[in-house]
Scaffold this motif. Structure first.
Motif, mmCIF file in Angstrom:
data_model
loop_
_atom_site.group_PDB
_atom_site.id
_atom_site.type_symbol
_atom_site.label_atom_id
_atom_site.label_comp_id
_atom_site.label_asym_id
_atom_site.label_seq_id
_atom_site.Cartn_x
_atom_site.Cartn_y
_atom_site.Cartn_z
ATOM 1 N N PHE A 38 -1.278 8.160 -10.105
ATOM 2 C CA PHE A 38 -1.938 8.370 -8.817
ATOM 3 C C PHE A 38 -2.334 7.036 -8.180
ATOM 4 O O PHE A 38 -2.108 6.805 -6.987
ATOM 5 C CB PHE A 38 -3.212 9.212 -8.997
ATOM 6 N N LEU B 26 0.603 4.790 -6.797
ATOM 7 C CA LEU B 26 1.124 5.289 -5.530
ATOM 8 C C LEU B 26 0.129 5.027 -4.404
ATOM 9 O O LEU B 26 0.505 4.574 -3.306
ATOM 10 C CB LEU B 26 1.412 6.784 -5.637
ATOM 11 N N SER B 27 -1.143 5.288 -4.656
ATOM 12 C CA SER B 27 -2.173 5.070 -3.639
ATOM 13 C C SER B 27 -2.264 3.600 -3.254
ATOM 14 O O SER B 27 -2.432 3.257 -2.073
ATOM 15 C CB SER B 27 -3.533 5.557 -4.163
ATOM 16 N N VAL C 107 0.592 2.631 -0.868
ATOM 17 C CA VAL C 107 0.347 3.106 0.500
ATOM 18 C C VAL C 107 -0.724 2.267 1.186
ATOM 19 O O VAL C 107 -0.601 1.911 2.367
ATOM 20 C CB VAL C 107 -0.053 4.598 0.488
ATOM 21 N N SER D 233 0.002 0.111 4.575
ATOM 22 C CA SER D 233 -0.721 0.509 5.789
ATOM 23 C C SER D 233 -1.876 -0.439 6.121
ATOM 24 O O SER D 233 -2.388 -0.418 7.240
ATOM 25 C CB SER D 233 -1.275 1.925 5.624
ATOM 26 N N LEU E 35 -6.696 5.047 3.552
ATOM 27 C CA LEU E 35 -5.408 5.587 3.125
ATOM 28 C C LEU E 35 -5.149 5.387 1.633
ATOM 29 O O LEU E 35 -4.227 5.982 1.084
ATOM 30 C CB LEU E 35 -4.269 4.963 3.934
ATOM 31 N N LEU F 189 -5.868 8.849 0.468
ATOM 32 C CA LEU F 189 -5.121 9.978 1.014
ATOM 33 C C LEU F 189 -3.904 10.376 0.188
ATOM 34 O O LEU F 189 -3.658 11.569 -0.003
ATOM 35 C CB LEU F 189 -4.697 9.685 2.459
ATOM 36 N N PRO F 190 -3.083 9.409 -0.317
ATOM 37 C CA PRO F 190 -1.881 9.830 -1.045
ATOM 38 C C PRO F 190 -2.160 10.741 -2.224
ATOM 39 O O PRO F 190 -1.303 11.532 -2.623
ATOM 40 C CB PRO F 190 -1.282 8.494 -1.518
ATOM 41 N N GLY G 84 -1.345 14.235 -1.485
ATOM 42 C CA GLY G 84 0.072 14.579 -1.629
ATOM 43 C C GLY G 84 0.492 14.677 -3.079
ATOM 44 O O GLY G 84 1.243 15.583 -3.469
ATOM 45 N N VAL G 85 0.000 13.742 -3.895
ATOM 46 C CA VAL G 85 0.310 13.782 -5.328
ATOM 47 C C VAL G 85 -0.284 15.038 -5.956
ATOM 48 O O VAL G 85 0.334 15.677 -6.811
ATOM 49 C CB VAL G 85 -0.218 12.520 -6.028
ATOM 50 N N SER H 21 -6.040 19.222 -3.128
ATOM 51 C CA SER H 21 -5.150 18.644 -2.123
ATOM 52 C C SER H 21 -5.510 19.120 -0.724
ATOM 53 O O SER H 21 -5.612 18.325 0.221
ATOM 54 C CB SER H 21 -3.697 19.014 -2.450
#
Length: 228
Positions: free
Chosen positions: A88, A91-92, A95, A99, A104, A107-108, A111-112, A170
């Motif tokens: 997690f 990936l975060s 992003v 960005s 943000l 936020l990912p 989605g995860v 989520s």
């Protein structure tokens, strides 16, 4: 503090005969480690981002998540939760760096969570519940218990619980991102993470204790317990 967080999960035979007290007994050891794994990388990101910038915060968060996984593995634990958190966080962090946005980073995970919840439920459907690997992070279970249908059924139900939690989390995170200002969004994410961890870990531990302790050959007698 380090030795306290490094304590091994309690064995079924070490727990109090009363299920409620046994759940609290196991939770006292499992929850701090769970919160350490889930909260420390995010708080590290916030500290690094506040002092220098989003890029440094992202790097520090990745290092924190990877370090926690290594610590768990070196301590002889499965490190299942730490591994999930590391995925997690990586990936975060990616992003957030692309960005250049602090909110943000959080936020990912929504989605995860959506993907993870779906995948978790799929593992139940194919007969290989994902959270079979998570039980040793919370309870020390005898090898003979792990070979029983009760253990697999319990892992299946705990996996369904976790999958539903991921899906609900989520949706709540997406709603918070849309409706709340950035500061409140981050605060809601942190508070929700803590409360969600307490609820899900507590329910999963209680479920495992009620079902597995009666069949553990090295467990203490359980008075008044009915297997569910």
């Amino acid at each position: 503090m380090v030795s306290w967080l490094g304590r091994p999960p309690p064995g079924l035979g070490e727990l109090h005969p009363d299920t409620n007290r046994a759940t609290l007994q196991a939770l006292v050891i499992a929850l701090p480690r769970m919160l350490r794994n889930t909260m420390l990388p995010g708080l590290t990101f916030l500290a690094g981002a506040a002092v220098v910038g989003v890029e440094l915060g992202a790097v520090l968060a990745c290092l924190a998540a990877a370090s926690l996984f290594v610590i768990d593995r070196r301590a002889g634990r499965a490190g299942f939760i730490a591994l999930l958190v590391m995925v997690f966080v990586f990936l975060s962090a990616a992003v957030a760096v692309v960005s250049r946005s602090l909110p943000l980073f959080f936020l990912p995970v929504a989605g995860v969570d959506l993907l993870m919840g779906s995948y978790t439920l799929v593992t139940v459907l194919i007969g290989r519940p994902l959270f079979t690997s998570a039980t040793p992070d919370f309870l020390s279970v005898p090898a003979q218990v792990k070979q029983t249908p009760v253990y697999l059924r319990t892992a299946r139900d705990a996996t369904v619980l976790a999958g539903c939690y991921f899906l609900v989390r989520s949706l709540l995170r997406l709603a918070a991102f849309v409706w709340l200002p950035p500061g409140w969004f981050i605060a809601a994410i942190i508070v929700g993470e803590v409360l969600g961890d307490i609820l899900v870990v507590g329910l999963a531990i209680r479920l495992n204790i009620r079902r597995l302790r009666p069949i553990g050959t090295d467990s203490a007698p359980v008075h008044g317990e009915v297997r569910i």
